[in-house]
Design an enzyme around this catalytic site. Structure first.
Site, PDB file in Angstrom:
ATOM      1  N   THR A  70      -0.673  65.241  43.677  1.00  0.00           N
ATOM      2  CA  THR A  70      -0.028  64.445  44.722  1.00  0.00           C
ATOM      3  C   THR A  70       0.478  63.138  44.135  1.00  0.00           C
ATOM      4  OG1 THR A  70      -0.588  62.935  46.559  1.00  0.00           O
ATOM      5  CG2 THR A  70      -2.423  63.923  45.387  1.00  0.00           C
ATOM      6  N   SER A 122      -8.245  57.621  48.046  1.00  0.00           N
ATOM      7  CA  SER A 122      -9.241  58.306  48.881  1.00  0.00           C
ATOM      8  C   SER A 122     -10.018  59.260  47.982  1.00  0.00           C
ATOM      9  CB  SER A 122      -8.570  59.092  50.012  1.00  0.00           C
ATOM     10  OG  SER A 122      -7.979  60.282  49.503  1.00  0.00           O
ATOM     11  N   TYR A 153     -10.257  62.348  48.412  1.00  0.00           N
ATOM     12  CA  TYR A 153      -9.354  63.475  48.207  1.00  0.00           C
ATOM     13  C   TYR A 153      -8.375  63.192  47.066  1.00  0.00           C
ATOM     14  CZ  TYR A 153      -4.832  65.641  48.560  1.00  0.00           C
ATOM     15  OH  TYR A 153      -3.636  66.220  48.226  1.00  0.00           O
ATOM     16  N   HIS A 154      -7.699  62.053  47.149  1.00  0.00           N
ATOM     17  CA  HIS A 154      -6.722  61.764  46.103  1.00  0.00           C
ATOM     18  C   HIS A 154      -7.380  61.694  44.726  1.00  0.00           C
ATOM     19  CE1 HIS A 154      -4.236  60.454  49.615  1.00  0.00           C
ATOM     20  NE2 HIS A 154      -3.275  60.969  48.882  1.00  0.00           N
ATOM     21  N   LYS A 206      -7.851  65.020  43.149  1.00  0.00           N
ATOM     22  CA  LYS A 206      -6.627  65.504  42.508  1.00  0.00           C
ATOM     23  C   LYS A 206      -6.459  64.887  41.125  1.00  0.00           C
ATOM     24  CE  LYS A 206      -4.557  68.118  45.670  1.00  0.00           C
ATOM     25  NZ  LYS A 206      -4.223  69.522  45.423  1.00  0.00           N
TER      26      LYS A 206
END
Lengths: 398, 398
Positions: B146, B181, B183-184, B187
């Site tokens: 991302t 975050s 989540y980020h 990644k």
């Protein structure tokens, strides 16, 4: 100060408990004894005969006459972490509770997955507990990383961050990491997670990029064998100088991987204790994430083998140095210039007499010559970075 | 080409299966239907009524008259991954099988741990299977990252790597990541793991730093409602333009977080399909790890809300734009200049007519007005980056 050591049964954790107690701090710790299992899985055992935690605690009580609360449990279990912090209310947490071996992490998919999940989840649990357990929001997390996070870039390595100019604009950014094993990457992932938690939640942390530690003892063991720390020599948990010294006492060639021109930062166990204590006793401000590069000096591994050879010969040992096929995929010739100023600024006084330290180690290890001899098989690695597993052979030195 | 889509039941996975099949590729995919569960956990559901995988596959067979092998299972289970690759023997793997939401990952320690372990373990399993399953060593991994991995640095953002000069020496290094975050960061951890696997084992991968995708359809759905992809509007799985369009059709204010001056890269769903296909059909050489920044253009979120307002008014909708308290901790004013040249060099032709795309979306969503209305409650976020959970309020626009 009240200091919680996650991984108190390990090579660094146990002596740190002694060192901090000697200085008047109140220590507690947690462990699940996985390190003992991992080394057994490698077909090896600690060369120093380490006693059970129950006996360690008894000996500690005799010498130190102060409490040492021990929590047996899994740092991957949030409820366990939460309860330990709630009860002990630490001023500082030293997180040594991770799987610390590159070769172990490179064994296969199961070991890679275990290494990364074990290390990440334990750190995430500590960060969330610091945020959410009443009284712990201001606790200082001293997180063990490794100099191996940086790899061997062709530029100087700063302590965590650097200011760059790129296409005419400037910013201060995290220094890019280029780790060399699943284990080393788990430490990078952790560093990133800790940095993020500090930025989001105003937690404070010192992230220690530590070099390779060597040594058999610190003074605070008071000569009691029950207070000794473990000493590993297998391919996964035995690191360069420790392995060289063990090889020297059983007349096994000191084994260099590949050309042996790799350079790394090293420090004696007593310096590691000194540095960690400086970090603990001088916490950063609330909300700060700081990075220390923690080592005494950069050495070439061949140079270190020759130092062990020299000291060994003074003790009457016939020491040879041989090159092995390199089981790892790594640069064997590289630039290496990492900063390490911050701990010196806090008062770190490096031992700098590496040969004296090696002499102590060799004398200590001579007492365990038979134990080392019985583990001779574990001294030649067979875990290769390409995923195969077979013993590496000797090669011509280069 | 034979293409395996991990996460074929998702917002991008399903349309990609159609798009690739239309171009004559042979597609297989895996899913565990977790996305359906996560959205339900958020108290929401796909606005487009999506059918079961069994019905999707039936509709696919009617329209495409070619096989689509579906593997139901967990990418965290290595045996499952290994068997699927062994059977299907893909030329390319598109890894869309991760938990893709920042707010979901910020909910609490359990969700943070789930996000990072789910995403890391699935990727590690794919990498090891590529290495070890006969015939898959040369398979091309198209990994979804991302643009959020980079954060918002004060310098231009290159595609993955940059050459720097530091203290008089030069090197080409991974561009530092500053995700926002758990989540980020998962990644980022993945990107690092994939880069390492390519370097160690000679695997090849394209790591896609994708912007925010929006849209309800692609032509390859052939107007059959059973071939529709999901469309989420809740705080965790609904992203900016999609949420704005849903708000517009039920006369709910379009909600900007904070000042609304954030800038991000965006692209329509059809462009995402085009770009992923370009990456698949133009693989890098064996051993190469390359990074594409994948978006059509950088927009400010306020600018996008006003575009939706304009198009909505043309369709007779009374659209207002309001600022909300920002539940996230992020820079609301920042420099943002990411490169995105590599896909253009491969022939990417951006749609660039974002208002036409918004018109299609609004018309599509008007058919589901009642479904959106029944989910009105999920449009205002309550997951805050500080760990608390309570609905944010409206604020004066700034």
């Amino acid at each position: 100060m009240r200091i919680f050591i996650a991984g108190i049964d390990g090579y660094l954790g146990w002596p740190l408990a002694l060192y901090l107690s000697q200085r008047g701090h109140v220590v507690a710790g947690a462990d699940l004894f996985l390190r003992r299992q991992w080394v057994a899985e490698m077909g090896s055992a600690s060369i120093t005969p380490i006693v059970s935690m129950a006996d360690r605690l008894l000996a500690f009580a005799e010498h130190y006459r102060q409490p040492l609360a021990f929590y047996e449990g899994d740092l991957r279990d949030y409820a366990f972490v939460e309860q330990a912090l709630r009860e002990f209310q630490p001023d500082a947490i030293v997180h040594l509770g991770e799987m610390p071996s590159a070769p172990y992490s490179m064994l296969d998919v199961q070991h890679a997955v275990f290494t990364q999940t074990n290390n990440l989840v334990s750190t995430l649990n500590l960060l969330f507990a610091m945020r959410d357990v009443p009284g712990c929001r201001d606790t200082h997390l001293v997180k063990l990383g490794t100099m191996g996070e940086y790899g061997t870039p062709n530029v100087d390595i700063p302590e965590g961050f650097f200011e760059i100019e790129y296409r005419g604009r400037k910013d201060t950014l995290p220094f890019p990491r280029q780790a060399g094993s699943w284990y080393h990457w788990s430490k990078v992932h952790d560093s990133n997670n800790v940095m993020f938690a500090c930025r989001m939640w105003g937690l404070r942390s010192t992230d220690i990029m530590q070099g390779v530690v060597f040594g058999t003892r610190i003074d605070e063991m008071n000569g009691d064998p029950r207070l000794l720390t473990r000493f590993d020599i297998d391919q996964s948990f035995g690191t360069a100088i420790n392995r060289f010294c063990a090889q020297a006492v059983i007349d096994h060639p000191l084994t260099l991987y590949g050309k042996g021109h790799q350079q790394r930062g090293f420090l004696p166990l007593r310096d590691s204790m000194q540095c960690l204590t400086l970090a603990i006793e001088n916490p950063p401000p609330t909300g700060d994430y700081r990075v220390f590069n923690q080592f005494e000096e950069v050495y070439g591994v061949t140079e270190l083998a020759h130092k062990v050879q020299k000291v060994g010969r003074e003790l009457g040992l016939a020491v040879t140095v041989h090159n092995l096929e390199n089981p790892r995929i790594e640069k064997e010739e590289h630039y290496y210039q990492p900063d390490h100023q911050r701990l010196l600024d806090l008062g770190y006084q490096p031992t700098h007499d590496i040969e004296s330290e090696m002499r102590i180690m060799l004398v200590d290890l001579l007492a365990y010559r038979d134990r080392i001899e019985s583990l001779r098989d574990v001294l030649i690695p067979d875990i290769r970075w390409d995923g195969t597993r077979r013993k590496v052979g000797f090669i011509e030195s280069q």
